[in-house]
Design a protein around this motif. Structure first.
Motif: not given
Lengths: 116, 115
Positions: A31, A33, A35, A45, A50, A100-101, B33, B95-97, B99-103
């Motif tokens: 990934n 990004f 910003y 964003l 990906y 993701s966490y 998260y 970040m949604g569960f 959410g595809n790792e987007k913050l």
């Protein structure tokens, strides 16, 4: 340590110029990004990716495009720079994780772009 | 769409004191998260602490701890025994569960530690 490198720390460009902001990461992250950071607005964003040759629009993609030809490199392109694109640009990367966490973002040091 | 609100644009505190930065968010998801990132003058964004919404126990990392109130959608950061090196912008992020790792970030709080 993960390293995310942005090619320029400061950049000054003229209105109408085509601008390339480069970002390279050395940890084989899937990934990546881009910003934009503005006072009072936080980080927003622009685009993300990906995988190689994949790209998706973020919240504010207008006026920008991206390129990801290699896994480690993610470029942000301003096709015709305008003064309202004067900002701090932050690149980030992370693993594509089932959780993701457990794969937090790693950021570059930012490019402060001024368009005159 | 999720939103993250940080209502304190600036704060200052004496060295060694405790300070709390507030963050609220809005989401319809039940699992997600939350993160606090720090951006010192060097501009390098650093992850401070993170919390999973389905964990009731508040996260702690040394002098940093959170007060996570899921029903109130609140996620405040407490810094104990503040140090000069804590001077930075602090961003709360969601970040949604799925959410595809987007913050999604808040607008930030500029914290100054006074010697």
């Amino acid at each position: 340590d993960v390293k995310v490198t942005q090619s320029s720390r400061y950049l000054v460009k003229r209105t109408g110029e085509k601008v390339f902001l480069e970002c390279v990461q050395d940890m084989d992250h899937e990934n990546m990004f881009w910003y934009r950071q503005d006072p009072g607005l936080g980080l927003r964003l622009i685009y993300f990716s990906y995988d190689v040759k994949m790209k998706e629009k973020g919240d504010i993609p207008e006026g920008y495009s991206v390129s990801r030809e290699k896994k480690e490199r993610f470029s942000l392109i301003l096709e015709s720079a305008s003064t309202n694109q004067t900002s701090m640009y932050l690149c980030a990367s992370s693993f594509r994780s089932s959780s993701s966490y457990n794969s937090p973002l790693h950021f570059g040091n930012g490019t402060r772009l001024t368009v005159t | 769409a999720q939103t993250v609100t940080q209502s304190q644009p600036e704060m200052s505190v004496q060295e060694a004191e405790t300070v709390t930065l507030s963050c609220t968010y809005d989401t319809s998801e039940s699992n997600y998260y939350l993160f606090w990132y720090k951006q010192p003058p060097s501009r390098q964004m650093i992850l401070v602490i993170r919390q999973e919404a389905y964990k009731q126990q508040n996260a702690t990392e040394n002098r940093f701890s959170v007060n996570f109130q899921k029903a109130a959608k609140s996620f405040s950061l407490k810094i104990s025994d503040s140090q000069l090196g804590d001077t930075a912008m602090y961003f709360c992020a969601f970040m949604g569960f799925f959410g595809n790792e987007k913050l999604t970030f808040g607008t930030g709080t500029r914290l100054t530690i006074i010697p």
